[in-house]
Write a protein that holds these residues in place. Structure first.
Motif, PDB file in Angstrom:
ATOM      1  N   ALA A  89      -8.423  -4.598 -54.067  1.00 33.04           N
ATOM      2  CA  ALA A  89      -7.769  -5.739 -54.710  1.00 33.04           C
ATOM      3  C   ALA A  89      -6.937  -5.344 -55.925  1.00 33.04           C
ATOM      4  O   ALA A  89      -6.171  -6.159 -56.447  1.00 33.04           O
ATOM      5  CB  ALA A  89      -8.816  -6.768 -55.125  1.00 33.04           C
ATOM      6  N   ASP A 123      -4.070  -4.366 -58.120  1.00 25.51           N
ATOM      7  CA  ASP A 123      -2.658  -4.573 -57.811  1.00 25.51           C
ATOM      8  C   ASP A 123      -1.732  -3.496 -58.347  1.00 25.51           C
ATOM      9  O   ASP A 123      -0.571  -3.401 -57.924  1.00 25.51           O
ATOM     10  CB  ASP A 123      -2.202  -5.937 -58.337  1.00 25.51           C
ATOM     11  N   LYS A 166      -4.513  -4.387 -62.776  1.00 26.42           N
ATOM     12  CA  LYS A 166      -5.660  -3.531 -62.447  1.00 26.42           C
ATOM     13  C   LYS A 166      -5.161  -2.313 -61.676  1.00 26.42           C
ATOM     14  O   LYS A 166      -4.455  -2.461 -60.680  1.00 26.42           O
ATOM     15  CB  LYS A 166      -6.690  -4.307 -61.620  1.00 26.42           C
ATOM     16  N   THR A 167      -5.567  -1.125 -62.154  1.00 29.50           N
ATOM     17  CA  THR A 167      -5.101   0.116 -61.548  1.00 29.50           C
ATOM     18  C   THR A 167      -6.287   0.908 -61.011  1.00 29.50           C
ATOM     19  O   THR A 167      -7.216   1.211 -61.766  1.00 29.50           O
ATOM     20  CB  THR A 167      -4.349   0.972 -62.588  1.00 29.50           C
ATOM     21  N   ALA A 219       2.968  -2.384 -56.468  1.00 30.74           N
ATOM     22  CA  ALA A 219       2.289  -3.665 -56.724  1.00 30.74           C
ATOM     23  C   ALA A 219       2.786  -4.718 -55.737  1.00 30.74           C
ATOM     24  O   ALA A 219       3.965  -4.725 -55.357  1.00 30.74           O
ATOM     25  CB  ALA A 219       2.571  -4.111 -58.153  1.00 30.74           C
ATOM     26  N   PRO A 220       1.895  -5.605 -55.269  1.00 30.22           N
ATOM     27  CA  PRO A 220       0.485  -5.762 -55.672  1.00 30.22           C
ATOM     28  C   PRO A 220      -0.499  -5.018 -54.764  1.00 30.22           C
ATOM     29  O   PRO A 220      -1.646  -5.408 -54.654  1.00 30.22           O
ATOM     30  CB  PRO A 220       0.286  -7.275 -55.544  1.00 30.22           C
ATOM     31  N   ASN A 221      -0.042  -3.954 -54.119  1.00 31.86           N
ATOM     32  CA  ASN A 221      -0.855  -3.283 -53.098  1.00 31.86           C
ATOM     33  C   ASN A 221      -1.350  -1.903 -53.503  1.00 31.86           C
ATOM     34  O   ASN A 221      -1.639  -1.065 -52.641  1.00 31.86           O
ATOM     35  CB  ASN A 221      -0.044  -3.168 -51.811  1.00 31.86           C
ATOM     36  N   LYS A 259      -4.660  -0.766 -51.876  1.00 29.81           N
ATOM     37  CA  LYS A 259      -4.510  -0.508 -50.444  1.00 29.81           C
ATOM     38  C   LYS A 259      -3.769   0.801 -50.213  1.00 29.81           C
ATOM     39  O   LYS A 259      -4.113   1.577 -49.313  1.00 29.81           O
ATOM     40  CB  LYS A 259      -3.789  -1.671 -49.782  1.00 29.81           C
TER      41      LYS A 259
END
Length: 314
Positions: A54, A56, A60-61, A298-300, A303
């Motif tokens: 989650a 992004d 949040k890294t 961002a926002p992935n 992932k």
């Protein structure tokens, strides 16, 4: 974000991993594998944990942290135990307010060699003026019956992170609640120093500065000067904590009305007040891997980090 700025930020977070070399919380994990190239140390990074996925890349890294130590020691009251190899792996989500959130493997972030308590039961509770315990002491000619192994277990999530303390000396880096599991046929399976409700709380700090290194690599682990991922290395530091208190042993001796608890505590000097105990971690080696420019995906970001790790797995 330029590489210099990114390196400085990642180095700060990476140093937190060093402090957790011997102690860790539980969480969500990826099963242990052997990734390629620069990913090689990160065999259990929880890249598929919901909090990691989650992240992004802006607010949040996500990062992967590995911290290991070949040896160390812990003094609890009158007893000093030499520790063997330890390997801590966890995910770290760095928040834009400067705080960090730890995500650890579901099976426990720490993998460690068992430590043997010097002297075994003879050293831990004998001689004793308790008749029942004296009877046990008289039977301890068999080395199997005498041997005690000690295992450090986390009993809660670490807290009170100080990121800056990770790259300086003399400042507590993180608070880590733990308990020590003592195992021996006479002690039973529930003998602990510290409990979930009254844990030992460790606050390690650097005694020496770590050596710093940085490299860049592609998602599959191959080295590349323009790589989409960055690996930070902090190596060779020594850490210590002598501020923690240690409660008495409990649950020892198969429910024998606390007789063995009392014998263990009397011989080892437990409970032991803060200042009479210590933790030392030798030659800590810490690695951190994260996206070089997480904001660009961002926002992935979470992932993308997960996909990169999986692409490096044989």
């Amino acid at each position: 974000m330029n590489r210099t700025a990114l390196g400085a930020r990642l180095a700060t977070v990476t140093a937190l991993g060093t402090a957790l070399t011997a102690f860790a919380a539980t969480g969500t994990a990826t099963a242990a594998v052997t990734p390629n190239g620069a990913w090689a140390p990160f065999t259990r990074c929880p890249v598929d944990a919901p909090a990691m996925l989650a992240a992004d890349g802006l607010v949040k890294t996500p990062q992967c942290v590995v911290a290991s130590s070949p040896s160390g020691s812990i003094k609890l009251g009158n007893t000093v135990v030499t520790t063997g190899k330890t390997n801590l792996q966890m995910g770290v989500v760095q928040n834009d307010d400067g705080t960090s959130t730890v995500i650890a493997p579901s099976g426990g972030a720490l993998v460690a060699d068992s430590a043997t308590v010097p002297g075994g039961l003879l050293g831990l509770m004998c001689p004793s003026d308790i008749p029942f315990v004296t009877a046990i002491c008289d039977q301890l000619t068999n080395s199997t019956l005498n041997k005690i192994t000690a295992t450090v277990e986390s009993v809660g999530t670490p807290y009170a992170f100080n990121q800056t303390a990770g790259i300086v000396t003399g400042e507590p880096i993180v608070a880590i609640p733990v308990r020590i599991h003592l195992e021996n046929p006479f002690l039973g399976s529930n003998c602990y120093i510290g409990t979930r409700s009254a844990p030992i709380v460790l606050r390690p700090q650097n005694l020496t500065f770590p050596d710093f290194g940085i490299s860049f690599f592609n998602g599959d682990g191959t080295a590349a000067d323009d790589g989409a991922l960055t690996r930070i290395e902090l190596t060779g530091s020594t850490q210590n904590d002598s501020t923690f208190a240690v409660p008495g042993a409990s649950g020892c001796g198969l429910g024998l009305l606390g007789l063995i608890d009392a014998a263990v505590n009397a011989k080892t000097g437990l409970p032991s007040a803060a200042g009479k105990n210590s933790l030392t971690l030798n030659n800590s080696q810490t690695y951190l891997a994260g996206l070089t420019a997480p904001g660009t995906v961002a926002p992935n970001a979470g992932k993308v980090l997960s996909q990169a790790w999986h692409s490096a797995v044989d």
